[in-house]
Write a protein that holds these residues in place. Structure first.
Motif, PDB file in Angstrom:
ATOM      1  N   ILE A  53       0.813  -1.214   0.000  1.00 27.84           N
ATOM      2  CA  ILE A  53       0.000   0.000   0.000  1.00 27.84           C
ATOM      3  C   ILE A  53       0.845   1.263   0.000  1.00 27.84           C
ATOM      4  O   ILE A  53       0.385   2.331  -0.462  1.00 27.84           O
ATOM      5  CB  ILE A  53      -0.975  -0.007   1.191  1.00 27.84           C
ATOM      6  CG1 ILE A  53      -2.096   1.011   0.970  1.00 27.84           C
ATOM      7  CG2 ILE A  53      -0.253   0.248   2.499  1.00 27.84           C
ATOM      8  CD1 ILE A  53      -2.953   0.750  -0.259  1.00 27.84           C
ATOM      9  N   SER A  54       2.089   1.207   0.454  1.00 27.99           N
ATOM     10  CA  SER A  54       2.921   2.412   0.453  1.00 27.99           C
ATOM     11  C   SER A  54       3.162   2.933  -0.959  1.00 27.99           C
ATOM     12  O   SER A  54       3.348   4.136  -1.158  1.00 27.99           O
ATOM     13  CB  SER A  54       4.261   2.143   1.139  1.00 27.99           C
ATOM     14  OG  SER A  54       4.992   1.135   0.470  1.00 27.99           O
ATOM     15  N   GLU A  55       3.137   2.038  -1.953  1.00 26.89           N
ATOM     16  CA  GLU A  55       3.289   2.473  -3.345  1.00 26.89           C
ATOM     17  C   GLU A  55       2.155   3.419  -3.726  1.00 26.89           C
ATOM     18  O   GLU A  55       2.367   4.464  -4.351  1.00 26.89           O
ATOM     19  CB  GLU A  55       3.287   1.266  -4.280  1.00 26.89           C
ATOM     20  CG  GLU A  55       4.363   0.237  -3.997  1.00 26.89           C
ATOM     21  CD  GLU A  55       4.097  -1.082  -4.705  1.00 26.89           C
ATOM     22  OE1 GLU A  55       3.437  -1.064  -5.763  1.00 26.89           O
ATOM     23  OE2 GLU A  55       4.529  -2.130  -4.192  1.00 26.89           O
ATOM     24  N   TYR A  56       0.947   3.046  -3.351  1.00 28.42           N
ATOM     25  CA  TYR A  56      -0.212   3.868  -3.677  1.00 28.42           C
ATOM     26  C   TYR A  56      -0.273   5.108  -2.797  1.00 28.42           C
ATOM     27  O   TYR A  56      -0.714   6.171  -3.243  1.00 28.42           O
ATOM     28  CB  TYR A  56      -1.483   3.025  -3.561  1.00 28.42           C
ATOM     29  CG  TYR A  56      -1.537   1.954  -4.623  1.00 28.42           C
ATOM     30  CD1 TYR A  56      -2.006   2.237  -5.897  1.00 28.42           C
ATOM     31  CD2 TYR A  56      -1.049   0.674  -4.370  1.00 28.42           C
ATOM     32  CE1 TYR A  56      -2.024   1.277  -6.894  1.00 28.42           C
ATOM     33  CE2 TYR A  56      -1.059  -0.307  -5.352  1.00 28.42           C
ATOM     34  CZ  TYR A  56      -1.550  -0.004  -6.614  1.00 28.42           C
ATOM     35  OH  TYR A  56      -1.552  -0.957  -7.598  1.00 28.42           O
ATOM     36  N   ALA A  57       0.159   4.986  -1.563  1.00 30.91           N
ATOM     37  CA  ALA A  57       0.214   6.138  -0.678  1.00 30.91           C
ATOM     38  C   ALA A  57       1.139   7.209  -1.236  1.00 30.91           C
ATOM     39  O   ALA A  57       0.852   8.412  -1.151  1.00 30.91           O
ATOM     40  CB  ALA A  57       0.674   5.707   0.712  1.00 30.91           C
ATOM     41  N   THR A  82      -3.287   4.491   9.697  1.00 33.99           N
ATOM     42  CA  THR A  82      -3.414   3.123   9.195  1.00 33.99           C
ATOM     43  C   THR A  82      -3.682   2.160  10.343  1.00 33.99           C
ATOM     44  O   THR A  82      -3.153   2.336  11.443  1.00 33.99           O
ATOM     45  CB  THR A  82      -2.149   2.683   8.431  1.00 33.99           C
ATOM     46  OG1 THR A  82      -2.345   1.369   7.914  1.00 33.99           O
ATOM     47  CG2 THR A  82      -0.915   2.708   9.314  1.00 33.99           C
ATOM     48  N   CYS A  83      -4.507   1.165  10.075  1.00 39.61           N
ATOM     49  CA  CYS A  83      -4.648   0.040  11.007  1.00 39.61           C
ATOM     50  C   CYS A  83      -4.187  -1.243  10.333  1.00 39.61           C
ATOM     51  O   CYS A  83      -4.414  -2.341  10.834  1.00 39.61           O
ATOM     52  CB  CYS A  83      -6.088  -0.087  11.507  1.00 39.61           C
ATOM     53  SG  CYS A  83      -7.314  -0.434  10.245  1.00 39.61           S
ATOM     54  N   SER A  84      -3.530  -1.079   9.167  1.00 33.34           N
ATOM     55  CA  SER A  84      -3.028  -2.237   8.422  1.00 33.34           C
ATOM     56  C   SER A  84      -1.649  -1.923   7.845  1.00 33.34           C
ATOM     57  O   SER A  84      -1.450  -1.929   6.633  1.00 33.34           O
ATOM     58  CB  SER A  84      -4.006  -2.603   7.292  1.00 33.34           C
ATOM     59  OG  SER A  84      -4.342  -1.457   6.518  1.00 33.34           O
ATOM     60  N   PRO A  85      -0.680  -1.617   8.715  1.00 35.51           N
ATOM     61  CA  PRO A  85       0.652  -1.225   8.239  1.00 35.51           C
ATOM     62  C   PRO A  85       1.405  -2.381   7.592  1.00 35.51           C
ATOM     63  O   PRO A  85       1.159  -3.541   7.899  1.00 35.51           O
ATOM     64  CB  PRO A  85       1.355  -0.766   9.516  1.00 35.51           C
ATOM     65  CG  PRO A  85       0.696  -1.555  10.602  1.00 35.51           C
ATOM     66  CD  PRO A  85      -0.739  -1.683  10.185  1.00 35.51           C
ATOM     67  N   VAL A 152      -1.426  11.329   5.421  1.00 35.22           N
ATOM     68  CA  VAL A 152      -1.632  10.232   4.478  1.00 35.22           C
ATOM     69  C   VAL A 152      -2.482   9.155   5.144  1.00 35.22           C
ATOM     70  O   VAL A 152      -2.324   8.866   6.333  1.00 35.22           O
ATOM     71  CB  VAL A 152      -0.279   9.617   4.038  1.00 35.22           C
ATOM     72  CG1 VAL A 152      -0.491   8.422   3.115  1.00 35.22           C
ATOM     73  CG2 VAL A 152       0.583  10.681   3.353  1.00 35.22           C
ATOM     74  N   THR A 153      -3.387   8.568   4.371  1.00 33.44           N
ATOM     75  CA  THR A 153      -4.118   7.382   4.823  1.00 33.44           C
ATOM     76  C   THR A 153      -3.693   6.221   3.933  1.00 33.44           C
ATOM     77  O   THR A 153      -3.644   6.352   2.713  1.00 33.44           O
ATOM     78  CB  THR A 153      -5.635   7.587   4.720  1.00 33.44           C
ATOM     79  OG1 THR A 153      -6.014   7.797   3.356  1.00 33.44           O
ATOM     80  CG2 THR A 153      -6.073   8.783   5.561  1.00 33.44           C
ATOM     81  N   ALA A 154      -3.359   5.093   4.554  1.00 32.60           N
ATOM     82  CA  ALA A 154      -2.838   3.949   3.791  1.00 32.60           C
ATOM     83  C   ALA A 154      -3.394   2.662   4.388  1.00 32.60           C
ATOM     84  O   ALA A 154      -2.967   2.241   5.464  1.00 32.60           O
ATOM     85  CB  ALA A 154      -1.308   3.933   3.836  1.00 32.60           C
ATOM     86  N   GLU A 155      -4.354   2.063   3.714  1.00 34.33           N
ATOM     87  CA  GLU A 155      -5.025   0.887   4.255  1.00 34.33           C
ATOM     88  C   GLU A 155      -5.009  -0.283   3.271  1.00 34.33           C
ATOM     89  O   GLU A 155      -5.350  -0.125   2.093  1.00 34.33           O
ATOM     90  CB  GLU A 155      -6.471   1.214   4.617  1.00 34.33           C
ATOM     91  CG  GLU A 155      -6.624   2.266   5.713  1.00 34.33           C
ATOM     92  CD  GLU A 155      -6.306   1.741   7.111  1.00 34.33           C
ATOM     93  OE1 GLU A 155      -5.530   0.769   7.235  1.00 34.33           O
ATOM     94  OE2 GLU A 155      -6.854   2.307   8.074  1.00 34.33           O
TER      95      GLU A 155
END
Length: 339
Positions: A53-57, A82-85, A152-155
């Motif tokens: 997900i960091s790619e999209y973040a 994030t709750c899904s790091p 940033v939100t990254a889920e």
């Protein structure tokens, strides 16, 4: 006391891989009709096995930074909800900072001759993460008028779905969003005020395991509590009550009524929840925006995705009063007012 800050840039990014209700019919005992009537969801975006997900973040962050028209060197705080790091440590925020090139401006090699610094950290308010992040950004800006916060939100909750459980696995999708928040910038929106709440007495209604509460040895099997579990009926009641109460409290605090709200953007968890909150607040349906049929529940990213799409459709505009509200595991909840 309310303190005005501005959102000066906004960006979103979701995986290209689309999983429809019909795709889920092939791997579990469910149907498009069952999912649609109970949730309003038709599709969700899911990371491929070789993606993180960091790619999209980072894509979302770059869009927000570009729109804010600020150099990377001006960013002082990078906060990730994030709750899904990807990992418990390092933080996703540090991973994103490295991928964006922010280390160039705040690395150890430059500390001795640089006046700039960078604060990076993740925080977990589950689906309420974006609203909680707005309040964190306001706090940093209260301390320093020159701070520039990249929120940033990254889920990637698909990585914590038990696809043998049709009651939860059909609900969630992956996605990322980002906003730049500062003072004295070219505002897309003013952040008028934020109001937050939480109650740990209901902590067991939504859970994701995989932490250090259980000792794990190499070779151990993953147990079912590694995946997300939810007590749906109780969550529904708490979600509706929490979002309604916090929204009314926020409006009253700012001497506003529901009639003053031009657009209502709730956390995109379930169409029935959104409709119930809208009805209890007496907000006309034409003022309630939804897009969860395309993305499912993207947790902390859902409001940002909704903001971006509503703005693209000309429904979210500067100067109008938009009420944001969210609810998540913890339990956490919150509302924000932007204009």
């Amino acid at each position: 006391m309310s303190m005005f800050c501005q959102i000066t840039g906004l960006g979103v990014s979701v995986p290209e891989n689309t999983v429809s209700n019909f795709d889920l019919e092939k791997i579990m005992d469910t149907s498009d009709e069952w999912i649609s009537t109970r949730t309003g969801i038709k599709n969700r975006r899911i990371l491929r096995d070789d993606e993180n997900i960091s790619e999209y973040a980072c894509v979302a962050a770059r869009k927000a930074i570009e729109e804010a028209q600020i150099p990377l060197s001006k960013i002082t705080h990078l906060l990730v909800a994030t709750c899904s790091p990807e990992t418990l440590s390092p933080s996703v925020s540090c991973i994103i900072a490295q991928k964006l090139g922010l280390s160039e401006y705040s690395g150890l090699q430059l500390i001795s001759n640089s006046n700039s610094s960078l604060v990076c950290f993740d925080f977990n308010a589950a689906c309420s993460g974006f609203v909680y992040g707005l309040e964190l950004a306001r706090a940093f800006l209260a301390l320093d008028d020159n701070a520039v916060v990249l929120l940033v939100t990254a889920e990637s909750l698909s990585r914590r779905m038990n696809f043998q459980d049709r009651t939860t696995s059909v609900l969630f999708g992956d996605g990322a969003g980002a906003v730049v928040i500062q003072k004295n910038g070219e505002a897309l929106f003013d952040i008028i005020d934020v109001s937050l709440g939480a109650d740990g007495d209901y902590k067991d209604l939504i859970r994701i395991g995989g932490g250090t509460d259980k000792k794990v040895r190499v070779g151990d099997r993953i147990s079912e509590d590694f995946f997300l579990t939810m007590q749906g009926k109780e969550v529904f009641k708490c979600a509706v009550r929490g979002m309604v109460q916090e929204s009314l409290k926020l409006l009253e605090k700012n001497n506003l009524s529901v009639q003053d709200v031009d657009l209502f953007l709730a956390h995109q968890a379930n169409l029935r929840i959104i409709e119930a909150v809208g009805e209890r607040l007496a907000i006309p349906k034409e003022k309630v925006f939804t897009n969860l049929e395309k993305y499912g529940n993207t947790s902390a990213s859902s409001i940002v995705l909704a903001m971006a799409e509503a703005r693209e459709q000309g429904l979210l505009k500067k100067g109008q009063k938009t009420l944001l509200t969210a609810f998540g595991a913890g339990l956490t909840w919150g509302s924000a007012l932007i204009s």
